[in-house]
Scaffold this motif. Structure first.
Motif, mmCIF file in Angstrom:
data_model
loop_
_atom_site.group_PDB
_atom_site.id
_atom_site.type_symbol
_atom_site.label_atom_id
_atom_site.label_comp_id
_atom_site.label_asym_id
_atom_site.label_seq_id
_atom_site.Cartn_x
_atom_site.Cartn_y
_atom_site.Cartn_z
ATOM 1 N N LYS A 169 0.667 -9.343 -1.230
ATOM 2 C CA LYS A 169 0.897 -8.204 -0.337
ATOM 3 C C LYS A 169 0.795 -6.882 -1.087
ATOM 4 O O LYS A 169 0.134 -5.935 -0.644
ATOM 5 C CB LYS A 169 2.299 -8.310 0.284
ATOM 6 C CG LYS A 169 2.381 -9.046 1.591
ATOM 7 C CD LYS A 169 3.772 -8.869 2.176
ATOM 8 C CE LYS A 169 3.881 -9.495 3.558
ATOM 9 N NZ LYS A 169 5.213 -9.236 4.154
ATOM 10 N N ILE A 170 1.476 -6.814 -2.218
ATOM 11 C CA ILE A 170 1.478 -5.574 -2.999
ATOM 12 C C ILE A 170 0.071 -5.211 -3.441
ATOM 13 O O ILE A 170 -0.367 -4.057 -3.303
ATOM 14 C CB ILE A 170 2.407 -5.719 -4.220
ATOM 15 C CG1 ILE A 170 3.860 -5.886 -3.764
ATOM 16 C CG2 ILE A 170 2.275 -4.511 -5.148
ATOM 17 C CD1 ILE A 170 4.810 -6.288 -4.876
ATOM 18 N N GLU A 171 -0.662 -6.194 -3.961
ATOM 19 C CA GLU A 171 -1.988 -5.906 -4.512
ATOM 20 C C GLU A 171 -3.000 -5.551 -3.434
ATOM 21 O O GLU A 171 -3.815 -4.640 -3.617
ATOM 22 C CB GLU A 171 -2.483 -7.091 -5.330
ATOM 23 C CG GLU A 171 -3.731 -6.759 -6.132
ATOM 24 C CD GLU A 171 -4.087 -7.825 -7.150
ATOM 25 O OE1 GLU A 171 -4.946 -7.553 -8.014
ATOM 26 O OE2 GLU A 171 -3.524 -8.938 -7.083
ATOM 27 N N THR A 172 -2.972 -6.252 -2.295
ATOM 28 C CA THR A 172 -3.951 -5.959 -1.245
ATOM 29 C C THR A 172 -3.636 -4.672 -0.506
ATOM 30 O O THR A 172 -4.543 -4.022 0.023
ATOM 31 C CB THR A 172 -4.033 -7.120 -0.236
ATOM 32 O OG1 THR A 172 -2.725 -7.394 0.294
ATOM 33 C CG2 THR A 172 -4.573 -8.374 -0.900
ATOM 34 N N LYS A 173 -2.370 -4.281 -0.466
ATOM 35 C CA LYS A 173 -1.985 -3.063 0.261
ATOM 36 C C LYS A 173 -1.961 -1.827 -0.636
ATOM 37 O O LYS A 173 -2.383 -0.740 -0.220
ATOM 38 C CB LYS A 173 -0.601 -3.240 0.891
ATOM 39 C CG LYS A 173 -0.531 -4.297 1.986
ATOM 40 C CD LYS A 173 -1.251 -3.855 3.230
ATOM 41 C CE LYS A 173 -1.082 -4.873 4.345
ATOM 42 N NZ LYS A 173 -1.811 -4.471 5.566
ATOM 43 N N LEU A 174 -1.458 -1.976 -1.869
ATOM 44 C CA LEU A 174 -1.247 -0.811 -2.722
ATOM 45 C C LEU A 174 -2.148 -0.787 -3.948
ATOM 46 O O LEU A 174 -2.189 0.208 -4.660
ATOM 47 C CB LEU A 174 0.219 -0.760 -3.176
ATOM 48 C CG LEU A 174 1.275 -0.757 -2.068
ATOM 49 C CD1 LEU A 174 2.674 -0.706 -2.671
ATOM 50 C CD2 LEU A 174 1.060 0.408 -1.119
ATOM 51 N N GLY A 175 -2.840 -1.879 -4.222
ATOM 52 C CA GLY A 175 -3.716 -1.926 -5.382
ATOM 53 C C GLY A 175 -3.127 -2.749 -6.522
ATOM 54 O O GLY A 175 -1.963 -3.162 -6.489
ATOM 55 N N THR A 176 -3.932 -2.944 -7.553
ATOM 56 C CA THR A 176 -3.533 -3.786 -8.684
ATOM 57 C C THR A 176 -2.524 -3.099 -9.596
ATOM 58 O O THR A 176 -1.667 -3.761 -10.189
ATOM 59 C CB THR A 176 -4.781 -4.178 -9.501
ATOM 60 O OG1 THR A 176 -5.684 -4.901 -8.651
ATOM 61 C CG2 THR A 176 -4.432 -5.039 -10.693
ATOM 62 N N ARG A 177 -2.592 -1.784 -9.710
ATOM 63 C CA ARG A 177 -1.766 -1.065 -10.695
ATOM 64 C C ARG A 177 -0.268 -1.329 -10.536
ATOM 65 O O ARG A 177 0.398 -1.684 -11.524
ATOM 66 C CB ARG A 177 -2.062 0.435 -10.618
ATOM 67 C CG ARG A 177 -1.258 1.268 -11.614
ATOM 68 C CD ARG A 177 -1.637 2.742 -11.520
ATOM 69 N NE ARG A 177 -0.802 3.566 -12.376
ATOM 70 C CZ ARG A 177 0.380 4.047 -12.016
ATOM 71 N NH1 ARG A 177 0.863 3.763 -10.801
ATOM 72 N NH2 ARG A 177 1.091 4.781 -12.852
ATOM 73 N N PRO A 178 0.328 -1.132 -9.348
ATOM 74 C CA PRO A 178 1.776 -1.364 -9.253
ATOM 75 C C PRO A 178 2.161 -2.811 -9.529
ATOM 76 O O PRO A 178 3.218 -3.074 -10.111
ATOM 77 C CB PRO A 178 2.117 -0.963 -7.815
ATOM 78 C CG PRO A 178 0.823 -0.984 -7.074
ATOM 79 C CD PRO A 178 -0.220 -0.628 -8.074
#
Length: 284
Positions: A169-178
């Motif tokens: 969820k985090i990666e697909t919504k906010l990107g790999t960095r966070p």
């Protein structure tokens, strides 16, 4: 025929199609290797459809989209993903980003190696400082690599399901960095906490899992338009599991220090990221 965007899941695509139907915009789903492509045939409505797609992508859980499915949805609509096994594999891949999947498979490979006669070699190479002779602080990777080792199938499955679900969820919504920051920080600092509590013999992605749990929950509370969140009931379950780790009820050794440290890392980063996003929008 104009493609206005792609969505990873058939259910999300159908919800958006139903919403566009209420705006008198006909949209057709086309299954691709990367998910579902959304196509509009009326060029005069393509720009409006693209604008609505961006709004939907930012917050697909708005009430208006759910209501559109009730008002405009059809029980006859089906998306053909081919065989059910192919559909599951596709959903697994499209539901996460590259970092989520790479970490997932590395943990599986490490676990497989440990159960195919290489346990001593893997533990010697990846364990924390002081766990084996000759492992000193010059071997900096040992601050992180214990996170990749799991000592039971249940431990592995529990951690990887949460990692794929929330990390994806985090990666697909906010990107790999966070997600990368969460993985590195929560894969190292909580290990130091665990070392101080029980010594060097530990392993598992649990600290990182609690970090993504805390991050997802607080982002959902403070920045719901980011498109990620965790229901309070799930958060309560994870907190109960954390508390049970301090008792003998689970019947297994639990890395409580890593759990607490990871949760604090995730909450802190979630607070920082939600604050930073708010300040960025105000400046704009």
């Amino acid at each position: 025929m104009i493609e206005i965007g792609q969505l990873p899941h058939a259910r999300a695509a159908q919800a958006f199609i139903d919403y566009l139907k209420g705006l008198d915009i006909e949209c057709v789903p086309v299954v691709t290797a990367n998910g579902v492509s959304l196509v509009v045939y009326d060029e005069t409505k393509a720009e409006q459809a693209k604008h609505e797609f961006e709004l939907f992508r930012q917050n697909p859980y708005q009430k208006k989209y759910l209501e559109a499915s009730w008002d405009n949805g059809s029980t006859q609509t089906k998306l053909d993903y081919g065989s059910s096994s192919l559909g599951l594999v596709q959903q697994f891949i499209t539901g996460a980003g590259p970092l989520t999947l790479i970490t997932f498979f590395i943990c599986m490979v490490v676990f497989a190696a440990m159960n195919l006669g290489f346990a001593n070699h893997v533990f010697s190479a990846l364990s924390f400082f002081g766990a084996v002779p000759g492992s000193d602080f010059s071997q900096v990777w040992r601050a992180f690599t214990p996170s990749l080792m799991h000592f039971s199938a249940m431990h592995l499955i529990f951690n990887l399901l949460w990692w794929w679900y929330l990390g994806g969820k985090i990666e697909t919504k906010l990107g790999t960095r966070p997600l990368l920051i969460l993985l590195v920080v929560a894969g190292t600092l909580p290990s130091l906490v665990q070392y101080m509590m029980t010594g060097p013999n530990f392993g598992g992605l649990s600290g990182v899992v609690y970090a993504v749990v805390g991050y997802t929950w607080i982002m959902g509370q403070r920045k719901p338009d980011a498109g990620i969140g965790l229901p309070n009931s799930y958060m309560t379950f994870m907190l109960i599991w954390l508390v049970l780790g301090f008792t003998d009820l689970l019947g297994m050794p639990i890395a409580n220090g890593a759990h607490i440290g990871g949760l604090l890392v995730g909450l802190a980063q979630g607070f920082f990221d939600s604050q930073r996003q708010s300040n960025t929008r105000v400046d704009q």
